[in-house]
Design a protein around this motif. Structure first.
Motif, PDB file in Angstrom:
ATOM      1  N   PRO A  24      42.499  40.444  44.132  1.00  0.00           N
ATOM      2  CA  PRO A  24      43.620  39.955  43.465  1.00  0.00           C
ATOM      3  C   PRO A  24      43.833  39.946  41.878  1.00  0.00           C
ATOM      4  N   SER A  25      45.242  40.031  41.191  1.00  0.00           N
ATOM      5  CA  SER A  25      45.221  40.036  39.656  1.00  0.00           C
ATOM      6  C   SER A  25      44.725  38.870  38.920  1.00  0.00           C
ATOM      7  N   LYS A  26      44.434  38.465  38.168  1.00  0.00           N
ATOM      8  CA  LYS A  26      43.209  37.126  37.355  1.00  0.00           C
ATOM      9  C   LYS A  26      44.047  36.033  36.531  1.00  0.00           C
ATOM     10  N   GLN A  27      45.702  37.490  36.431  1.00  0.00           N
ATOM     11  CA  GLN A  27      46.341  36.743  35.105  1.00  0.00           C
ATOM     12  C   GLN A  27      47.852  36.221  35.843  1.00  0.00           C
ATOM     13  N   ASP A  28      48.249  35.241  35.190  1.00  0.00           N
ATOM     14  CA  ASP A  28      49.192  34.607  35.755  1.00  0.00           C
ATOM     15  C   ASP A  28      50.228  34.756  35.161  1.00  0.00           C
ATOM     16  N   ARG A  44      35.860  29.373  34.317  1.00  0.00           N
ATOM     17  CA  ARG A  44      35.546  29.643  35.255  1.00  0.00           C
ATOM     18  C   ARG A  44      35.670  29.146  35.775  1.00  0.00           C
ATOM     19  N   ARG A  45      36.583  29.687  36.332  1.00  0.00           N
ATOM     20  CA  ARG A  45      37.132  30.113  38.043  1.00  0.00           C
ATOM     21  C   ARG A  45      35.703  30.115  39.173  1.00  0.00           C
ATOM     22  N   LYS A  46      35.500  29.585  40.163  1.00  0.00           N
ATOM     23  CA  LYS A  46      34.389  30.061  41.320  1.00  0.00           C
ATOM     24  C   LYS A  46      35.658  31.135  42.094  1.00  0.00           C
ATOM     25  N   ALA A  47      35.256  32.350  42.280  1.00  0.00           N
ATOM     26  CA  ALA A  47      36.017  33.398  43.762  1.00  0.00           C
ATOM     27  C   ALA A  47      35.997  32.294  44.750  1.00  0.00           C
ATOM     28  N   PHE A  50      39.191  35.218  50.127  1.00  0.00           N
ATOM     29  CA  PHE A  50      38.866  36.719  49.956  1.00  0.00           C
ATOM     30  C   PHE A  50      38.812  37.543  48.862  1.00  0.00           C
ATOM     31  N   GLU A  51      39.317  36.761  47.635  1.00  0.00           N
ATOM     32  CA  GLU A  51      38.489  37.443  45.903  1.00  0.00           C
ATOM     33  C   GLU A  51      36.604  37.443  46.397  1.00  0.00           C
ATOM     34  N   ALA A  52      36.338  36.719  46.935  1.00  0.00           N
ATOM     35  CA  ALA A  52      34.943  36.587  46.862  1.00  0.00           C
ATOM     36  C   ALA A  52      34.584  37.001  47.473  1.00  0.00           C
ATOM     37  N   VAL A  53      34.992  37.884  48.754  1.00  0.00           N
ATOM     38  CA  VAL A  53      34.840  39.179  49.325  1.00  0.00           C
ATOM     39  C   VAL A  53      34.587  39.801  48.904  1.00  0.00           C
ATOM     40  N   MET A  54      35.710  40.157  48.400  1.00  0.00           N
ATOM     41  CA  MET A  54      36.445  41.646  47.556  1.00  0.00           C
ATOM     42  C   MET A  54      35.420  41.694  46.290  1.00  0.00           C
ATOM     43  N   GLN A  55      35.100  40.710  45.275  1.00  0.00           N
ATOM     44  CA  GLN A  55      34.173  41.005  44.309  1.00  0.00           C
ATOM     45  C   GLN A  55      32.426  41.263  45.100  1.00  0.00           C
ATOM     46  N   ARG A  56      32.403  40.937  45.938  1.00  0.00           N
ATOM     47  CA  ARG A  56      30.699  41.330  46.500  1.00  0.00           C
ATOM     48  C   ARG A  56      31.112  43.209  46.823  1.00  0.00           C
TER      49      ARG A  56
END
Length: 78
Positions: A24-28, A44-47, A50-56
């Motif tokens: 997912p995009s981080k830009q609004d 700082r936003r914690k993922a 789905f975003e956290a899974v994709m980062q890992r």
């Protein structure tokens, strides 16, 4: 062994490209692309989810890609 690692590296490369593209995009908005999004510079936003899974997943794939790349370098010098 070398040919198998080359094939695995190519498959990992394709998987890595896909996993980076579906994150997912981080830009609004489009305006923040030009202004740099300075209002969120220190926020700082914690993922989560789905975003956290994709980062890992992407991090693990990059690690495997680098490991196989180094193994190929070692094998090619022999």
């Amino acid at each position: 062994m070398y040919d198998i690692l080359i094939a695995v590296l190519l498959i990992l490369s394709a998987v890595l490209i896909v996993s980076i593209m579906i994150q997912p995009s981080k830009q609004d908005s489009a305006a923040s692309a030009f202004t740099g999004g300075g209002d969120e510079l220190f926020e700082r936003r914690k993922a989560r989810g789905f975003e956290a899974v994709m980062q890992r997943f992407t991090g693990v794939m990059i690690g495997l890609w680098l490991l196989i790349g180094f193994a190929l370098v070692v094998l090619s010098t022999r």
